[in-house]
Design a protein around this motif. Structure first.
Motif, PDB file in Angstrom:
ATOM      1  N   ALA A   1       0.827  -1.210   0.000  1.00 49.55           N
ATOM      2  CA  ALA A   1       0.000   0.000   0.000  1.00 49.55           C
ATOM      3  C   ALA A   1       0.860   1.258   0.000  1.00 49.55           C
ATOM      4  O   ALA A   1       0.390   2.340  -0.365  1.00 49.55           O
ATOM      5  N   ALA A   2       2.127   1.150   0.422  1.00 48.54           N
ATOM      6  CA  ALA A   2       3.037   2.294   0.460  1.00 48.54           C
ATOM      7  C   ALA A   2       3.840   2.444  -0.837  1.00 48.54           C
ATOM      8  O   ALA A   2       4.716   3.316  -0.916  1.00 48.54           O
ATOM      9  N   ALA A   3       3.551   1.618  -1.834  1.00 48.76           N
ATOM     10  CA  ALA A   3       4.317   1.659  -3.079  1.00 48.76           C
ATOM     11  C   ALA A   3       4.141   2.999  -3.800  1.00 48.76           C
ATOM     12  O   ALA A   3       3.063   3.595  -3.786  1.00 48.76           O
ATOM     13  N   HIS A   4       5.213   3.456  -4.427  1.00 42.41           N
ATOM     14  CA  HIS A   4       5.167   4.670  -5.228  1.00 42.41           C
ATOM     15  C   HIS A   4       5.541   4.328  -6.667  1.00 42.41           C
ATOM     16  O   HIS A   4       6.207   3.319  -6.929  1.00 42.41           O
ATOM     17  N   ARG A   5       5.135   5.171  -7.586  1.00 42.48           N
ATOM     18  CA  ARG A   5       5.376   4.901  -8.998  1.00 42.48           C
ATOM     19  C   ARG A   5       6.759   5.404  -9.404  1.00 42.48           C
ATOM     20  O   ARG A   5       7.094   6.562  -9.178  1.00 42.48           O
ATOM     21  N   VAL A   6       7.533   4.529 -10.014  1.00 44.42           N
ATOM     22  CA  VAL A   6       8.867   4.869 -10.482  1.00 44.42           C
ATOM     23  C   VAL A   6       8.821   5.428 -11.900  1.00 44.42           C
ATOM     24  O   VAL A   6       9.610   6.300 -12.266  1.00 44.42           O
ATOM     25  N   HIS A   7       7.901   4.921 -12.707  1.00 43.67           N
ATOM     26  CA  HIS A   7       7.760   5.390 -14.093  1.00 43.67           C
ATOM     27  C   HIS A   7       6.333   5.148 -14.544  1.00 43.67           C
ATOM     28  O   HIS A   7       5.664   4.220 -14.077  1.00 43.67           O
ATOM     29  N   ASP A   8       5.838   5.980 -15.449  1.00 37.06           N
ATOM     30  CA  ASP A   8       4.474   5.807 -15.952  1.00 37.06           C
ATOM     31  C   ASP A   8       4.407   4.579 -16.861  1.00 37.06           C
ATOM     32  O   ASP A   8       5.413   3.937 -17.170  1.00 37.06           O
ATOM     33  N   GLU A   9       3.179   4.257 -17.323  1.00 33.76           N
ATOM     34  CA  GLU A   9       2.987   3.004 -18.036  1.00 33.76           C
ATOM     35  C   GLU A   9       3.382   3.045 -19.508  1.00 33.76           C
ATOM     36  O   GLU A   9       3.078   2.113 -20.256  1.00 33.76           O
ATOM     37  N   SER A  10       4.120   4.079 -19.922  1.00 33.41           N
ATOM     38  CA  SER A  10       4.754   4.012 -21.236  1.00 33.41           C
ATOM     39  C   SER A  10       5.862   2.960 -21.223  1.00 33.41           C
ATOM     40  O   SER A  10       6.252   2.439 -22.267  1.00 33.41           O
ATOM     41  N   LEU A  11       6.366   2.646 -20.024  1.00 36.93           N
ATOM     42  CA  LEU A  11       7.274   1.525 -19.821  1.00 36.93           C
ATOM     43  C   LEU A  11       6.624   0.555 -18.848  1.00 36.93           C
ATOM     44  O   LEU A  11       5.851   0.960 -17.987  1.00 36.93           O
TER      45      LEU A  11
END
Length: 330
Positions: free
Chosen positions: A264-274
């Motif tokens: 639940a504490a996860a953060h996004r490293v990159h958007d879904e273009s990758l």
């Protein structure tokens, strides 16, 4: 783009390092299928080699589906490769068996093959591993259209033996769609496996946590996984969050029977273009992120593997990120 094929879509992948060469194992399917969604039913595992993670020599197909009623009857999907003490390489991959040609419903099973040289593989169907219906959701337990038990990431247990992380779904808990978890199995010898309780809990906002990878970067443990926008759930879906590549810091002692990772504490490293990222350490010891090119600006599937992108810990927020200079130069 460090790796792509002219006539095939390329997407999920993983690495093995024999000390002299990096070995890339990748999913691919012919573009002649027309619809990129059909690639999942027609996936084969290919093999390429490199000395620097940048220039690759393609060696073609190394593993194909078995057909008939086998656990990998229709497609061979994502996996990982490890080497045991006597030098044998073990490839753990996802075998997929679709129930009908006109429906998405499929059963996923972890399949196994071994090799002495990373080139010629022998399958061992007797070593396959399925989802445990007591702990994990199986096909028909909910509205979810598949029996999720895929993307095995195998790693040594610091105390001996091995762990396997898999994309799975909890049997109960949270909203029916918000049950994505990182499943776990343990083994003393890479041959016999026993499913155990998941590494994460349901209700973290993900219908599935794909291609999980638990690694130590600069002395800090982190769980990497991917989840696209349509597979977000709970508060993340309600808030209109977007999917992509995710990371969450983990306690050093985390693992089966030791402690959980708070997805639940996860953060996004990159958007879904990758998507479907893998981290690998280069010859200089730097952790590099690779991912396949997923969606373009029009939302169309692209294919091909992008990277390397150096990883670092943010000094401000303490979160894993792609190095600032890499983002600036992208």
């Amino acid at each position: 783009m460090p790796f792509s094929l002219r006539d095939h879509w390329v997407w999920d992948f993983w690495f093995a390092d024999d000390g002299e060469q990096f070995h890339l194992f990748y999913l691919h399917a012919p573009r002649s299928l027309g619809d990129p969604h059909l690639r999942h039913r027609n996936a084969r595992i290919g093999h390429a080699v490199s000395t620097d993670l940048r220039e690759w020599t393609d060696l073609g197909v190394c593993l194909e589906p078995s057909g008939a009623d086998a656990i990998d009857a229709h497609a061979t999907w994502t996996g990982s490769v490890v080497r045991d003490a006597d030098g044998t390489w073990h490839l753990f991959y996802t075998g997929s068996r679709f129930l009908r040609p006109d429906a998405h419903a499929n059963i996923e099973t972890v399949a196994v093959a071994t090799s002495r040289d990373l080139h010629t593989w022998v399958k061992h169907p007797e070593r396959s591993l399925s989802a445990d219906g007591v702990i994990y959701e199986r096909l028909g337990d909910s509205v979810w259209p598949e029996e999720a038990w895929r993307d095995p990431w195998v790693m040594p247990d610091p105390d001996g033996g091995w762990w396997m992380l898999v994309t799975a779904r909890a049997r109960t808990g949270a909203d029916e769609l918000d049950r994505g978890v990182v499943g776990v199995a343990t083994s003393p010898d890479l041959v016999s496996w026993a499913p155990v309780e998941a590494l994460t809990t349901p209700g973290a906002g993900f219908r599935h946590l794909e291609v999980p990878q638990l690694i130590d970067i600069d002395g800090r443990r982190v769980l990497l996984f991917s989840c696209d926008t349509p597979a977000l759930a709970g508060a993340r879906e309600a808030e209109g969050q977007r999917g992509g590549i995710w990371a969450v810091a983990a306690d050093e002692a985390v693992g089966p029977g030791r402690g959980l990772v708070d997805a639940a504490a996860a953060h996004r490293v990159h958007d879904e273009s990758l998507y479907a990222a893998r981290a690998v350490r280069d010859r200089d010891g730097q952790w590099q992120l690779f991912a396949f090119r997923n969606l373009d600006e029009q939302g169309e599937f692209v294919g091909g593997i992008a990277g390397p992108l150096p990883l670092e810990w943010s000094t401000e927020h303490g979160a894993l990120r792609i190095a600032v200079e890499a983002v600036a130069g992208a």
